[in-house]
Motif scaffolding. Structure first.
Motif, PDB file in Angstrom:
ATOM      1  N   LEU A 150      -4.014   4.757  -6.072  1.00 28.46           N
ATOM      2  CA  LEU A 150      -3.283   3.786  -6.872  1.00 28.46           C
ATOM      3  C   LEU A 150      -3.279   4.232  -8.328  1.00 28.46           C
ATOM      4  O   LEU A 150      -4.306   4.678  -8.840  1.00 28.46           O
ATOM      5  CB  LEU A 150      -3.945   2.410  -6.789  1.00 28.46           C
ATOM      6  CG  LEU A 150      -4.024   1.749  -5.429  1.00 28.46           C
ATOM      7  CD1 LEU A 150      -4.860   0.488  -5.516  1.00 28.46           C
ATOM      8  CD2 LEU A 150      -2.637   1.432  -4.914  1.00 28.46           C
ATOM      9  N   LYS A 151      -2.143   4.093  -8.951  1.00 25.12           N
ATOM     10  CA  LYS A 151      -2.092   4.305 -10.397  1.00 25.12           C
ATOM     11  C   LYS A 151      -2.752   3.111 -11.068  1.00 25.12           C
ATOM     12  O   LYS A 151      -2.844   2.024 -10.482  1.00 25.12           O
ATOM     13  CB  LYS A 151      -0.642   4.422 -10.861  1.00 25.12           C
ATOM     14  CG  LYS A 151       0.063   5.636 -10.332  1.00 25.12           C
ATOM     15  CD  LYS A 151       1.490   5.659 -10.798  1.00 25.12           C
ATOM     16  CE  LYS A 151       2.221   6.818 -10.159  1.00 25.12           C
ATOM     17  NZ  LYS A 151       3.645   6.792 -10.461  1.00 25.12           N
ATOM     18  N   ARG A 152      -3.202   3.312 -12.274  1.00 22.85           N
ATOM     19  CA  ARG A 152      -3.865   2.230 -13.019  1.00 22.85           C
ATOM     20  C   ARG A 152      -3.022   0.957 -13.021  1.00 22.85           C
ATOM     21  O   ARG A 152      -3.525  -0.144 -12.843  1.00 22.85           O
ATOM     22  CB  ARG A 152      -4.144   2.688 -14.443  1.00 22.85           C
ATOM     23  CG  ARG A 152      -4.837   1.655 -15.301  1.00 22.85           C
ATOM     24  CD  ARG A 152      -5.126   2.207 -16.674  1.00 22.85           C
ATOM     25  NE  ARG A 152      -6.182   3.201 -16.651  1.00 22.85           N
ATOM     26  CZ  ARG A 152      -7.485   2.908 -16.702  1.00 22.85           C
ATOM     27  NH1 ARG A 152      -7.870   1.667 -16.763  1.00 22.85           N
ATOM     28  NH2 ARG A 152      -8.380   3.866 -16.698  1.00 22.85           N
ATOM     29  N   SER A 153      -1.729   1.097 -13.175  1.00 17.49           N
ATOM     30  CA  SER A 153      -0.834  -0.063 -13.247  1.00 17.49           C
ATOM     31  C   SER A 153      -0.663  -0.778 -11.905  1.00 17.49           C
ATOM     32  O   SER A 153      -0.178  -1.902 -11.865  1.00 17.49           O
ATOM     33  CB  SER A 153       0.541   0.375 -13.759  1.00 17.49           C
ATOM     34  OG  SER A 153       1.109   1.324 -12.882  1.00 17.49           O
ATOM     35  N   GLU A 154      -1.088  -0.161 -10.793  1.00 16.59           N
ATOM     36  CA  GLU A 154      -0.923  -0.751  -9.460  1.00 16.59           C
ATOM     37  C   GLU A 154      -2.166  -1.462  -8.941  1.00 16.59           C
ATOM     38  O   GLU A 154      -2.098  -2.189  -7.949  1.00 16.59           O
ATOM     39  CB  GLU A 154      -0.536   0.339  -8.450  1.00 16.59           C
ATOM     40  CG  GLU A 154       0.733   1.066  -8.773  1.00 16.59           C
ATOM     41  CD  GLU A 154       0.952   2.291  -7.899  1.00 16.59           C
ATOM     42  OE1 GLU A 154       2.122   2.590  -7.640  1.00 16.59           O
ATOM     43  OE2 GLU A 154      -0.046   2.936  -7.488  1.00 16.59           O
ATOM     44  N   VAL A 155      -3.307  -1.249  -9.575  1.00 22.68           N
ATOM     45  CA  VAL A 155      -4.580  -1.734  -9.041  1.00 22.68           C
ATOM     46  C   VAL A 155      -4.622  -3.258  -8.921  1.00 22.68           C
ATOM     47  O   VAL A 155      -4.947  -3.800  -7.861  1.00 22.68           O
ATOM     48  CB  VAL A 155      -5.768  -1.224  -9.884  1.00 22.68           C
ATOM     49  CG1 VAL A 155      -7.075  -1.848  -9.440  1.00 22.68           C
ATOM     50  CG2 VAL A 155      -5.852   0.290  -9.806  1.00 22.68           C
ATOM     51  N   LEU A 156      -4.314  -3.974  -9.976  1.00 25.51           N
ATOM     52  CA  LEU A 156      -4.400  -5.440  -9.930  1.00 25.51           C
ATOM     53  C   LEU A 156      -3.450  -6.040  -8.904  1.00 25.51           C
ATOM     54  O   LEU A 156      -3.828  -6.963  -8.170  1.00 25.51           O
ATOM     55  CB  LEU A 156      -4.129  -6.039 -11.308  1.00 25.51           C
ATOM     56  CG  LEU A 156      -5.227  -5.828 -12.336  1.00 25.51           C
ATOM     57  CD1 LEU A 156      -4.809  -6.426 -13.681  1.00 25.51           C
ATOM     58  CD2 LEU A 156      -6.537  -6.420 -11.879  1.00 25.51           C
ATOM     59  N   SER A 157      -2.250  -5.533  -8.809  1.00 25.27           N
ATOM     60  CA  SER A 157      -1.302  -6.090  -7.844  1.00 25.27           C
ATOM     61  C   SER A 157      -1.745  -5.802  -6.411  1.00 25.27           C
ATOM     62  O   SER A 157      -1.551  -6.631  -5.518  1.00 25.27           O
ATOM     63  CB  SER A 157       0.116  -5.569  -8.096  1.00 25.27           C
ATOM     64  OG  SER A 157       0.154  -4.178  -7.968  1.00 25.27           O
ATOM     65  N   TRP A 158      -2.376  -4.649  -6.158  1.00 18.85           N
ATOM     66  CA  TRP A 158      -2.867  -4.349  -4.815  1.00 18.85           C
ATOM     67  C   TRP A 158      -3.979  -5.321  -4.431  1.00 18.85           C
ATOM     68  O   TRP A 158      -3.981  -5.875  -3.335  1.00 18.85           O
ATOM     69  CB  TRP A 158      -3.367  -2.900  -4.721  1.00 18.85           C
ATOM     70  CG  TRP A 158      -3.748  -2.524  -3.323  1.00 18.85           C
ATOM     71  CD1 TRP A 158      -2.909  -2.102  -2.339  1.00 18.85           C
ATOM     72  CD2 TRP A 158      -5.058  -2.567  -2.746  1.00 18.85           C
ATOM     73  NE1 TRP A 158      -3.612  -1.883  -1.189  1.00 18.85           N
ATOM     74  CE2 TRP A 158      -4.944  -2.154  -1.409  1.00 18.85           C
ATOM     75  CE3 TRP A 158      -6.318  -2.910  -3.223  1.00 18.85           C
ATOM     76  CZ2 TRP A 158      -6.028  -2.075  -0.551  1.00 18.85           C
ATOM     77  CZ3 TRP A 158      -7.393  -2.832  -2.369  1.00 18.85           C
ATOM     78  CH2 TRP A 158      -7.250  -2.416  -1.045  1.00 18.85           C
TER      79      TRP A 158
END
Length: 68
Positions: free
Chosen positions: A33-41
């Protein structure tokens, strides 16, 4: 998809490695996961245990050794 019981998260600067297993210890998901995708995952999965690991890179190890 099996219910995720435990997530292992390897922390890095820009790309995080996720390893999710079910209650029996079988792998449910492995992904980067890219940093920007972590919270949404994490928002998409049910609450579970999370283990985090940060690996210190060679650069920080060398900085530490030179400071000592």
């Amino acid at each position: 998809m099996d219910k995720i019981s435990v997530v292992g998260l390897d922390l890095a600067k820009n790309v995080f490695q996720v390893h999710a297993v079910n209650a029996q210890g079988r792998v449910v998901e492995r992904k980067q996961l890219k940093r920007s995708e972590v919270l949404s995952w994490f928002a998409e999965i049910e609450p579970c245990r999370i283990g985090m690991r940060q690996t210190s890179g060679i650069y920080s190890t060398q900085q530490y050794k030179s400071a000592v």
